[in-house]
Design a protein around this motif. Structure first.
Motif, PDB file in Angstrom:
ATOM      1  N   LEU A   9       0.825  -1.205   0.000  1.00  0.00           N
ATOM      2  CA  LEU A   9       0.000   0.000   0.000  1.00  0.00           C
ATOM      3  C   LEU A   9       0.864   1.262   0.000  1.00  0.00           C
ATOM      4  O   LEU A   9       0.612   2.204  -0.757  1.00  0.00           O
ATOM      5  CB  LEU A   9      -0.931   0.009   1.217  1.00  0.00           C
ATOM      6  N   LEU A  10       1.871   1.274   0.843  1.00  0.00           N
ATOM      7  CA  LEU A  10       2.699   2.468   0.951  1.00  0.00           C
ATOM      8  C   LEU A  10       3.592   2.662  -0.270  1.00  0.00           C
ATOM      9  O   LEU A  10       3.912   3.802  -0.630  1.00  0.00           O
ATOM     10  CB  LEU A  10       3.489   2.432   2.249  1.00  0.00           C
ATOM     11  N   ALA A  11       3.959   1.579  -0.936  1.00  0.00           N
ATOM     12  CA  ALA A  11       4.693   1.719  -2.206  1.00  0.00           C
ATOM     13  C   ALA A  11       3.797   2.392  -3.243  1.00  0.00           C
ATOM     14  O   ALA A  11       4.242   3.279  -3.975  1.00  0.00           O
ATOM     15  CB  ALA A  11       5.172   0.363  -2.711  1.00  0.00           C
ATOM     16  N   ILE A  12       2.536   1.990  -3.297  1.00  0.00           N
ATOM     17  CA  ILE A  12       1.575   2.619  -4.218  1.00  0.00           C
ATOM     18  C   ILE A  12       1.449   4.106  -3.877  1.00  0.00           C
ATOM     19  O   ILE A  12       1.514   4.963  -4.762  1.00  0.00           O
ATOM     20  CB  ILE A  12       0.204   1.918  -4.135  1.00  0.00           C
ATOM     21  N   LYS A  13       1.293   4.416  -2.603  1.00  0.00           N
ATOM     22  CA  LYS A  13       1.170   5.818  -2.179  1.00  0.00           C
ATOM     23  C   LYS A  13       2.404   6.615  -2.575  1.00  0.00           C
ATOM     24  O   LYS A  13       2.318   7.687  -3.161  1.00  0.00           O
ATOM     25  CB  LYS A  13       0.943   5.875  -0.667  1.00  0.00           C
ATOM     26  N   CYS A  14       3.579   6.099  -2.270  1.00  0.00           N
ATOM     27  CA  CYS A  14       4.827   6.819  -2.549  1.00  0.00           C
ATOM     28  C   CYS A  14       5.092   6.966  -4.048  1.00  0.00           C
ATOM     29  O   CYS A  14       5.637   7.979  -4.485  1.00  0.00           O
ATOM     30  CB  CYS A  14       6.007   6.110  -1.891  1.00  0.00           C
ATOM     31  N   TYR A  15       4.720   5.975  -4.810  1.00  0.00           N
ATOM     32  CA  TYR A  15       4.985   5.981  -6.250  1.00  0.00           C
ATOM     33  C   TYR A  15       4.026   6.897  -6.999  1.00  0.00           C
ATOM     34  O   TYR A  15       4.438   7.704  -7.822  1.00  0.00           O
ATOM     35  CB  TYR A  15       4.904   4.555  -6.794  1.00  0.00           C
ATOM     36  N   PHE A  16       2.745   6.757  -6.710  1.00  0.00           N
ATOM     37  CA  PHE A  16       1.741   7.495  -7.467  1.00  0.00           C
ATOM     38  C   PHE A  16       1.282   8.792  -6.793  1.00  0.00           C
ATOM     39  O   PHE A  16       0.903   9.739  -7.474  1.00  0.00           O
ATOM     40  CB  PHE A  16       0.505   6.620  -7.710  1.00  0.00           C
ATOM     41  N   PHE A  17       1.284   8.836  -5.478  1.00  0.00           N
ATOM     42  CA  PHE A  17       0.712   9.969  -4.746  1.00  0.00           C
ATOM     43  C   PHE A  17       1.660  10.411  -3.626  1.00  0.00           C
ATOM     44  O   PHE A  17       1.307  10.385  -2.446  1.00  0.00           O
ATOM     45  CB  PHE A  17      -0.664   9.582  -4.172  1.00  0.00           C
ATOM     46  N   PRO A  18       2.881  10.799  -3.978  1.00  0.00           N
ATOM     47  CA  PRO A  18       3.905  11.049  -2.958  1.00  0.00           C
ATOM     48  C   PRO A  18       3.582  12.166  -1.974  1.00  0.00           C
ATOM     49  O   PRO A  18       4.052  12.143  -0.841  1.00  0.00           O
ATOM     50  CB  PRO A  18       5.157  11.383  -3.779  1.00  0.00           C
ATOM     51  N   GLU A  19       2.786  13.133  -2.387  1.00  0.00           N
ATOM     52  CA  GLU A  19       2.459  14.253  -1.502  1.00  0.00           C
ATOM     53  C   GLU A  19       1.164  14.028  -0.723  1.00  0.00           C
ATOM     54  O   GLU A  19       0.789  14.862   0.096  1.00  0.00           O
ATOM     55  CB  GLU A  19       2.355  15.552  -2.315  1.00  0.00           C
ATOM     56  N   ALA A  20       0.500  12.923  -0.966  1.00  0.00           N
ATOM     57  CA  ALA A  20      -0.782  12.660  -0.307  1.00  0.00           C
ATOM     58  C   ALA A  20      -0.593  12.431   1.185  1.00  0.00           C
ATOM     59  O   ALA A  20       0.409  11.859   1.623  1.00  0.00           O
ATOM     60  CB  ALA A  20      -1.458  11.442  -0.932  1.00  0.00           C
ATOM     61  N   GLY A  21      -1.583  12.866   1.926  1.00  0.00           N
ATOM     62  CA  GLY A  21      -1.630  12.519   3.333  1.00  0.00           C
ATOM     63  C   GLY A  21      -2.120  11.082   3.466  1.00  0.00           C
ATOM     64  O   GLY A  21      -2.671  10.516   2.518  1.00  0.00           O
ATOM     65  N   PRO A  81      12.697   2.881 -11.295  1.00  0.00           N
ATOM     66  CA  PRO A  81      12.136   3.709 -10.215  1.00  0.00           C
ATOM     67  C   PRO A  81      11.849   2.976  -8.907  1.00  0.00           C
ATOM     68  O   PRO A  81      11.870   3.602  -7.839  1.00  0.00           O
ATOM     69  CB  PRO A  81      10.850   4.263 -10.830  1.00  0.00           C
ATOM     70  N   LEU A  82      11.579   1.690  -8.959  1.00  0.00           N
ATOM     71  CA  LEU A  82      11.266   0.943  -7.729  1.00  0.00           C
ATOM     72  C   LEU A  82      12.550   0.301  -7.200  1.00  0.00           C
ATOM     73  O   LEU A  82      12.659  -0.905  -7.025  1.00  0.00           O
ATOM     74  CB  LEU A  82      10.186  -0.099  -8.005  1.00  0.00           C
ATOM     75  N   ASN A  83      13.516   1.168  -6.938  1.00  0.00           N
ATOM     76  CA  ASN A  83      14.845   0.719  -6.558  1.00  0.00           C
ATOM     77  C   ASN A  83      15.045   0.849  -5.037  1.00  0.00           C
ATOM     78  O   ASN A  83      14.102   1.093  -4.290  1.00  0.00           O
ATOM     79  CB  ASN A  83      15.895   1.519  -7.328  1.00  0.00           C
ATOM     80  N   MET A  84      16.278   0.707  -4.616  1.00  0.00           N
ATOM     81  CA  MET A  84      16.575   0.761  -3.178  1.00  0.00           C
ATOM     82  C   MET A  84      16.339   2.149  -2.590  1.00  0.00           C
ATOM     83  O   MET A  84      15.903   2.263  -1.444  1.00  0.00           O
ATOM     84  CB  MET A  84      18.018   0.322  -2.921  1.00  0.00           C
ATOM     85  N   GLU A  85      16.612   3.187  -3.357  1.00  0.00           N
ATOM     86  CA  GLU A  85      16.310   4.549  -2.873  1.00  0.00           C
ATOM     87  C   GLU A  85      14.809   4.677  -2.612  1.00  0.00           C
ATOM     88  O   GLU A  85      14.390   5.223  -1.597  1.00  0.00           O
ATOM     89  CB  GLU A  85      16.757   5.602  -3.883  1.00  0.00           C
ATOM     90  N   PHE A  86      14.022   4.184  -3.549  1.00  0.00           N
ATOM     91  CA  PHE A  86      12.565   4.208  -3.384  1.00  0.00           C
ATOM     92  C   PHE A  86      12.160   3.393  -2.155  1.00  0.00           C
ATOM     93  O   PHE A  86      11.288   3.798  -1.391  1.00  0.00           O
ATOM     94  CB  PHE A  86      11.883   3.667  -4.644  1.00  0.00           C
ATOM     95  N   SER A  87      12.821   2.261  -1.951  1.00  0.00           N
ATOM     96  CA  SER A  87      12.480   1.419  -0.791  1.00  0.00           C
ATOM     97  C   SER A  87      12.717   2.153   0.526  1.00  0.00           C
ATOM     98  O   SER A  87      12.024   1.898   1.513  1.00  0.00           O
ATOM     99  CB  SER A  87      13.253   0.098  -0.821  1.00  0.00           C
ATOM    100  N   LEU A  88      13.676   3.073   0.542  1.00  0.00           N
ATOM    101  CA  LEU A  88      13.908   3.864   1.756  1.00  0.00           C
ATOM    102  C   LEU A  88      12.736   4.797   2.033  1.00  0.00           C
ATOM    103  O   LEU A  88      12.374   5.024   3.194  1.00  0.00           O
ATOM    104  CB  LEU A  88      15.201   4.665   1.631  1.00  0.00           C
ATOM    105  N   THR A  89      12.129   5.317   0.983  1.00  0.00           N
ATOM    106  CA  THR A  89      10.942   6.164   1.141  1.00  0.00           C
ATOM    107  C   THR A  89       9.790   5.336   1.697  1.00  0.00           C
ATOM    108  O   THR A  89       9.089   5.772   2.621  1.00  0.00           O
ATOM    109  CB  THR A  89      10.553   6.784  -0.216  1.00  0.00           C
ATOM    110  N   VAL A  90       9.603   4.142   1.159  1.00  0.00           N
ATOM    111  CA  VAL A  90       8.555   3.247   1.648  1.00  0.00           C
ATOM    112  C   VAL A  90       8.849   2.856   3.095  1.00  0.00           C
ATOM    113  O   VAL A  90       7.952   2.862   3.942  1.00  0.00           O
ATOM    114  CB  VAL A  90       8.418   2.003   0.743  1.00  0.00           C
ATOM    115  N   TYR A  91      10.091   2.551   3.375  1.00  0.00           N
ATOM    116  CA  TYR A  91      10.511   2.195   4.735  1.00  0.00           C
ATOM    117  C   TYR A  91      10.144   3.302   5.726  1.00  0.00           C
ATOM    118  O   TYR A  91       9.585   3.038   6.799  1.00  0.00           O
ATOM    119  CB  TYR A  91      12.025   1.941   4.742  1.00  0.00           C
TER     120      TYR A  91
END
Length: 171
Positions: free
Chosen positions: A82-94, A149-159
């Motif tokens: 869920l949070l990967a979807i949020k971060c990927y598509f809607f990064p500024e969403a609450g 785009p769904l790389n380790m840097e992105f995984s840190l955002t999801v983390y």
């Protein structure tokens, strides 16, 4: 070797940065398998909603009827999708309501609200070739020497999102 890592990626940021540096120095890529980011309906909705819209609220449910065989809290294992979807598509969403869990009714739902609309995607049952799309995109990035785009840097955002959420949700 270029690598695809299964989610959830829960290594601490300093360990993750070491792996990123090793891969970068060798010209290799490490992807994290967030296959649900390849759902067409999510892509369509993300094109309707501005990524910079501060009034967007992301909510989701990811529950499974199976027991927790991996001994990973639902907020990490299921919430990472869920949070990967949020971060990927809607990064500024609450973040609104996020529900995860085992031994419950199978549910995979994402809701995105802005001031004008509520969009909902139920992706429990779909025919989309998500894994194939993921692998094709990863292989293309390797061949074309572009950053996946769904790389380790992105995984840190999801983390980071998982850690924030796990503080709010008892397991």
């Amino acid at each position: 070797k270029d690598i695809i890592v299964e989610k959830p990626w829960m290594c601490k940021p300093d360990e993750t940065h070491k792996l990123i540096n090793i891969a970068d120095n060798k010209g290799l890529q490490i992807a994290v398998h967030y296959q649900y980011c390849f759902l067409e309906e999510l892509k369509r909705i993300s094109q309707l909603i501005s990524k910079s819209d501060k009034d967007v609220v992301f909510s989701g449910e990811f529950t499974v009827s199976k027991e927790n065989r991996l001994n990973i809290p639902g907020v990490y294992n299921l919430g990472s999708h869920l949070l990967a979807i949020k971060c990927y598509f809607f990064p500024e969403a609450g973040i609104g309501s996020i529900k995860t869990g085992y031994d419950q009714e199978n549910r995979r739902i994402v809701r995105v609200n802005n001031n004008a609309e509520t969009y909902m995607v139920n992706f429990l049952y779909n025919n989309e070739p998500l894994i194939q799309r993921f692998i094709d995109a990863f292989e293309s990035s390797i061949i074309n020497k572009t950053v996946f785009p769904l790389n380790m840097e992105f995984s840190l955002t999801v983390y980071d999102e998982i850690i924030k959420l796990s503080r709010l949700q008892p397991e």
